[in-house]
Design a protein around this motif. Structure first.
Motif, short mmCIF file in Angstrom:
data_model
loop_
_atom_site.label_atom_id
_atom_site.label_comp_id
_atom_site.label_asym_id
_atom_site.label_seq_id
_atom_site.Cartn_x
_atom_site.Cartn_y
_atom_site.Cartn_z
N ARG A 155 0.84 -1.21 0.00
CA ARG A 155 0.00 0.00 0.00
C ARG A 155 0.87 1.25 0.00
N ARG A 156 1.94 1.24 0.77
CA ARG A 156 2.86 2.38 0.79
C ARG A 156 3.51 2.60 -0.58
N LEU A 157 3.87 1.50 -1.22
CA LEU A 157 4.49 1.60 -2.53
C LEU A 157 3.53 2.22 -3.53
N THR A 158 2.27 1.81 -3.49
CA THR A 158 1.27 2.37 -4.41
C THR A 158 1.13 3.87 -4.21
N GLN A 159 1.09 4.31 -2.95
CA GLN A 159 1.02 5.75 -2.66
C GLN A 159 2.25 6.48 -3.23
N ARG A 160 3.43 5.86 -3.08
CA ARG A 160 4.66 6.47 -3.58
C ARG A 160 4.63 6.61 -5.10
N LEU A 161 4.14 5.58 -5.78
CA LEU A 161 4.08 5.63 -7.24
C LEU A 161 3.12 6.72 -7.71
N HIS A 162 2.03 6.91 -7.00
CA HIS A 162 1.12 8.02 -7.33
C HIS A 162 1.83 9.36 -7.18
N GLN A 163 2.57 9.52 -6.08
CA GLN A 163 3.25 10.79 -5.83
C GLN A 163 4.34 11.06 -6.88
N LEU A 164 5.02 10.00 -7.32
CA LEU A 164 6.12 10.15 -8.27
C LEU A 164 5.69 10.01 -9.73
N GLN A 165 4.40 9.89 -9.95
CA GLN A 165 3.91 9.64 -11.31
C GLN A 165 4.41 10.65 -12.34
N PRO A 166 4.50 11.95 -12.03
CA PRO A 166 5.02 12.89 -13.03
C PRO A 166 6.47 12.61 -13.44
N GLN A 167 7.22 11.91 -12.60
CA GLN A 167 8.62 11.62 -12.91
C GLN A 167 8.79 10.40 -13.82
N TRP A 168 7.99 9.35 -13.57
CA TRP A 168 8.21 8.12 -14.32
C TRP A 168 7.23 7.91 -15.47
N GLN A 169 5.98 8.40 -15.35
CA GLN A 169 4.98 8.04 -16.35
C GLN A 169 5.26 8.65 -17.73
N PRO A 170 5.55 9.95 -17.85
CA PRO A 170 5.84 10.49 -19.19
C PRO A 170 7.06 9.80 -19.84
N PHE A 171 8.07 9.52 -19.04
CA PHE A 171 9.28 8.82 -19.54
C PHE A 171 8.89 7.47 -20.15
N LEU A 172 8.09 6.68 -19.42
CA LEU A 172 7.71 5.36 -19.91
C LEU A 172 6.71 5.45 -21.06
N GLN A 173 5.76 6.37 -20.98
CA GLN A 173 4.75 6.48 -22.04
C GLN A 173 5.40 6.76 -23.39
N THR A 174 6.40 7.62 -23.41
CA THR A 174 7.10 7.92 -24.66
C THR A 174 7.75 6.67 -25.23
N LEU A 175 8.41 5.89 -24.37
CA LEU A 175 9.07 4.67 -24.83
C LEU A 175 8.07 3.62 -25.29
N LEU A 176 6.99 3.46 -24.53
CA LEU A 176 6.04 2.39 -24.81
C LEU A 176 5.22 2.63 -26.08
N ARG A 177 5.29 3.85 -26.61
CA ARG A 177 4.61 4.11 -27.89
C ARG A 177 5.40 3.56 -29.07
N GLN A 178 6.64 3.14 -28.85
CA GLN A 178 7.46 2.59 -29.94
C GLN A 178 7.07 1.12 -30.18
N PRO A 179 6.55 0.79 -31.36
CA PRO A 179 6.06 -0.57 -31.59
C PRO A 179 7.15 -1.63 -31.56
N ASP A 180 8.40 -1.25 -31.84
CA ASP A 180 9.48 -2.24 -31.88
C ASP A 180 10.34 -2.20 -30.61
N LEU A 181 9.84 -1.56 -29.55
CA LEU A 181 10.58 -1.50 -28.30
C LEU A 181 10.75 -2.90 -27.71
#
Length: 399
Positions: A32-58
């Motif tokens: 539960r603590r980890l989930t709260q942390r991921l919500h708080q840090l979402q602006p740091q990791w989510q845009p980074f991963l979303q950009t990569l995950l849009r690449q079909p050959d990743l």
């Protein structure tokens, strides 16, 4: 006097088992603590991963060594099916001596590196090799130690992000327990197919169930641990294969090798490894929620019980099956990847109880030091420039 499971804390401390018991017990709270942390840090990791995950050959490579390697082996097949992406699990102990067997220079790559301490020599070598050899390589470091070398590698780099687990996940016991499940969960929540809010609901349900069932699981584990077995065979298919690998290692580690263990798949067991099963063997079969896989598992379970070779054959299930005796209903019905969390806790408890039954000290099962929490004695050699079909990329400067 404080109690942990059915034991006074002082009793566990005297047997050098308090850290391990506490770190198994704390997991639902930590998730539960980890989930709260991921919500708080979402602006740091989510845009980074979303950009990569849009690449079909990743290509996504989940890597580490030992227990941390089994995080990737549990997640990779499930992520492939659930997301349609190319996800593979490769041990750093495989990558380092033969990097071009596992790293593809022609493919954009996200290297996901796990580390409890973040100081394992092979983990550091793997990220360095990937950074040199892959022209389009990005890193996601998932670690429990903010001061570790792996965490430092992922900081202040444009092509990298570091996800730190809650501080309590940096286990003090010898064997990985809560840090294993936290790093698995962090990957599931960040690379899985659901929005984070939707994952929250599933995680809360699983965490609540584990909290409710811990005491009864321990009571189920005690007679198993005192059953006089000398070998354990853990079986699982799909993502539960990685859980079976981790369970086999936990029993081996916490008993200081006094219980021999191995893992396999339900279909793979018949191809030779079945010879290991004798009158001193406990067979643990992790049943899937998938009806197709369940048919193969049920057939093997009936076969093993008919053979009568094992000391005991126990199936862990998401629900009790009236047609399959000696099935322990560990959790409510969930997708296998969510079922892996209660399975892990149950199997960690079994390893702890087995160590206590044998008089082994779980927090430090190897006091003479031949086996260490952080691997020692590894000499790293420079990879020869120009060997193989790759050209080294100029290493990225720290931002």
């Amino acid at each position: 006097m404080k109690q942990l499971y059915s034991y006074p804390e002082e009793w566990l401390r005297q047997r050098q088992a308090l850290h391990t018991a506490r770190e198994i017990h704390q997991q639902p709270w930590l998730w539960r603590r980890l989930t709260q942390r991921l919500h708080q840090l979402q602006p740091q990791w989510q845009p980074f991963l979303q950009t990569l995950l849009r690449q079909p050959d990743l290509r996504i490579v989940l890597c580490s060594a030992g227990s941390s390697d089994y995080i990737g082996r549990a997640l990779a097949p499930w992520l492939c099916e659930a997301t349609g992406r190319d996800v593979v699990a490769c041990a750093t102990t495989d990558i380092v001596p033969a990097p071009l067997h596992y790293l593809h220079p022609t493919r954009p790559t996200l290297l996901v590196s796990y580390g409890r301490s973040g100081n394992s020599p092979e983990s550091l070598a793997a990220v360095t090799l990937a950074d040199r050899m892959l022209p389009d390589c990005h890193h996601l470091v998932i670690t429990c130690n903010a001061e570790g070398e792996l965490a430092r590698f992922g900081q202040n780099r444009q092509r990298a992000r570091t996800l730190l687990m809650p501080s309590e996940a940096l286990d003090q016991g010898f064997a990985m327990t809560s840090n294993f499940s936290c790093m698995l969960l962090a990957t599931l929540l960040t690379l899985g197919p659901w929005p984070l809010a939707q994952s929250d609901e599933m995680l809360q349900s699983v965490a609540d169930w584990c909290d409710q069932q811990q005491a009864s699981w321990q009571q189920q584990c005690k007679p198993l641990a005192r059953g006089g077995f000398t070998r354990v065979v853990c079986l699982g298919a799909g993502c539960l294969s990685g859980v079976a690998q981790e369970a086999a290692l936990k029993i081996l580690e916490l008993t200081a090798g006094r219980i021999a263990s191995r893992y396999d798949t339900p279909l793979g067991l018949r191809h030779g490894p079945k010879f290991m099963i004798d009158g001193g063997t406990l067979v643990l079969l992790l049943l899937s929620t998938d009806p197709y896989r369940h048919g193969y598992e049920r057939d093997l379970l009936h076969e093993l019980r008919k053979d009568g070779l094992a000391r005991r054959v126990v199936a862990l299930s998401g629900d009790r099956d009236a047609d399959m005796p000696e099935t322990l209903a560990v959790a409510g019905a969930h997708d296998d990847i969510w079922l892996s969390l209660p399975y892990l806790m149950f199997l960690q408890l079994l390893a702890l109880e087995t160590a206590l039954a044998l008089g082994v000290t779980p927090d430090n099962p190897c006091p003479s030091g031949e086996v260490n929490r952080v691997v020692q004695g590894v000499t790293l050699y420079p990879y020869p420039t120009g060997q193989g079909a790759w050209q080294p990329r100029q290493q990225e400067e720290d931002a």
